[in-house]
Motif scaffolding. Structure first.
Motif, mmCIF file in Angstrom:
data_model
loop_
_atom_site.group_PDB
_atom_site.id
_atom_site.type_symbol
_atom_site.label_atom_id
_atom_site.label_comp_id
_atom_site.label_asym_id
_atom_site.label_seq_id
_atom_site.Cartn_x
_atom_site.Cartn_y
_atom_site.Cartn_z
ATOM 1 N N MET A 1 0.845 -1.172 0.000
ATOM 2 C CA MET A 1 0.000 0.000 0.000
ATOM 3 C C MET A 1 0.892 1.238 0.000
ATOM 4 O O MET A 1 1.875 1.311 0.707
ATOM 5 N N ASN A 2 0.519 2.234 -0.807
ATOM 6 C CA ASN A 2 1.246 3.498 -0.736
ATOM 7 C C ASN A 2 0.326 4.591 -0.230
ATOM 8 O O ASN A 2 -0.895 4.444 -0.217
ATOM 9 N N SER A 3 0.941 5.685 0.205
ATOM 10 C CA SER A 3 0.159 6.732 0.866
ATOM 11 C C SER A 3 -0.807 7.429 -0.081
ATOM 12 O O SER A 3 -1.752 8.064 0.371
ATOM 13 N N GLN A 4 -0.616 7.318 -1.401
ATOM 14 C CA GLN A 4 -1.564 7.923 -2.340
ATOM 15 C C GLN A 4 -2.926 7.239 -2.294
ATOM 16 O O GLN A 4 -3.923 7.818 -2.688
ATOM 17 N N GLU A 5 -2.965 6.007 -1.829
ATOM 18 C CA GLU A 5 -4.235 5.281 -1.749
ATOM 19 C C GLU A 5 -5.089 5.757 -0.583
ATOM 20 O O GLU A 5 -6.285 5.532 -0.551
ATOM 21 N N VAL A 6 -4.465 6.417 0.402
ATOM 22 C CA VAL A 6 -5.181 6.885 1.586
ATOM 23 C C VAL A 6 -5.814 8.231 1.262
ATOM 24 O O VAL A 6 -5.131 9.159 0.842
ATOM 25 N N LYS A 7 -7.123 8.309 1.474
ATOM 26 C CA LYS A 7 -7.836 9.571 1.269
ATOM 27 C C LYS A 7 -8.135 10.182 2.629
ATOM 28 O O LYS A 7 -8.554 9.489 3.550
ATOM 29 N N ILE A 8 -7.935 11.485 2.733
ATOM 30 C CA ILE A 8 -8.245 12.210 3.956
ATOM 31 C C ILE A 8 -9.509 13.028 3.687
ATOM 32 O O ILE A 8 -9.541 13.822 2.744
ATOM 33 N N VAL A 9 -10.534 12.793 4.496
ATOM 34 C CA VAL A 9 -11.807 13.492 4.311
ATOM 35 C C VAL A 9 -12.254 14.088 5.643
ATOM 36 O O VAL A 9 -12.085 13.479 6.696
ATOM 37 N N GLN A 10 -12.820 15.289 5.566
ATOM 38 C CA GLN A 10 -13.311 15.926 6.777
ATOM 39 C C GLN A 10 -14.525 15.175 7.302
ATOM 40 O O GLN A 10 -15.393 14.755 6.552
ATOM 41 N N VAL A 11 -14.562 14.987 8.613
ATOM 42 C CA VAL A 11 -15.684 14.310 9.260
ATOM 43 C C VAL A 11 -16.841 15.304 9.354
ATOM 44 O O VAL A 11 -16.666 16.440 9.783
ATOM 45 N N ARG A 12 -18.018 14.856 8.951
ATOM 46 C CA ARG A 12 -19.225 15.686 9.021
ATOM 47 C C ARG A 12 -20.088 15.210 10.186
ATOM 48 O O ARG A 12 -19.905 14.112 10.701
ATOM 49 N N LEU A 13 -21.033 16.043 10.565
ATOM 50 C CA LEU A 13 -21.916 15.716 11.681
ATOM 51 C C LEU A 13 -22.621 14.379 11.456
ATOM 52 O O LEU A 13 -22.764 13.578 12.383
ATOM 53 N N GLU A 14 -23.014 14.113 10.220
ATOM 54 C CA GLU A 14 -23.710 12.849 9.950
ATOM 55 C C GLU A 14 -22.792 11.622 10.057
ATOM 56 O O GLU A 14 -23.268 10.488 10.039
ATOM 57 N N ASP A 15 -21.478 11.852 10.208
ATOM 58 C CA ASP A 15 -20.509 10.762 10.385
ATOM 59 C C ASP A 15 -20.234 10.469 11.852
ATOM 60 O O ASP A 15 -19.359 9.670 12.182
#
Length: 175
Positions: A1-15
């Protein structure tokens, strides 16, 4: 696995239920028995990782959470605090990394570094002078991780886990 496969997404209230789940699980895996007693860990988790508490944290304008995702699976998260959301009153224009956790099965796969890099990006966008955090003085692996990333110990503060008083070293990275 390389770090490009990891997506960073902001957590929303519905999460928030997903955040409660990963927060609870990763904290337990890191600090549960035999490191701490079951009673103390459960006391802490039932205070900090409830839906009500996480909702409160997610709606604080001075706190922001991000998930690390691999395909559709959440494999880690960070919580960053600024201004009065910081857990300590630290002099200077700063941002705090309050939590940075990776699911046990995904540790050692650079996900923590990707999350840390996101915190650097946010800190630079907010034009702060430094990033700081508290890390348990009995967690040498985490301390070494932060030292590798340029952090220096500058103080310590108490951390209460259930009925046990512990000590966190406070570390900072000047930007």
């Amino acid at each position: 696995m390389n770090s490009q496969e990891v997506k960073i997404v902001q957590v929303r209230l519905e999460d928030r239920e997903k955040l409660v789940d990963i927060g609870y699980r990763t904290f337990y895996d890191a600090f549960g028995p035999p490191v701490n007693t079951e009673k103390n860990i459960q006391s802490y988790l039932q205070e900090k990782f409830t839906l009500e508490q996480i909702t409160k944290e997610l709606t604080n304008v001075n706190s922001i959470f991000f998930f690390a995702k691999l395909q559709d699976q959440i494999v880690g998260y960070i919580k960053l605090n600024s201004n009065n959301a910081q857990t300590e009153s630290v002099k200077g224009n700063s941002i705090e990394i309050e939590r940075i956790y990776v699911v046990k099965e995904f540790q050692g796969k650079n996900i923590g570094q990707v999350l840390f890099n996101k915190s650097l990006q946010v800190a630079r966008e907010k034009n702060v002078d430094f990033i700081w955090l508290g890390v348990w003085d009995q967690n040498p692996g985490a301390i070494k991780f932060y030292e590798r990333n340029g952090f220096k110990i500058f103080d310590k503060h108490p951390f209460v886990l259930g009925t046990e008083d512990q000590t966190d070293v406070m570390m900072k990275l000047r930007l």
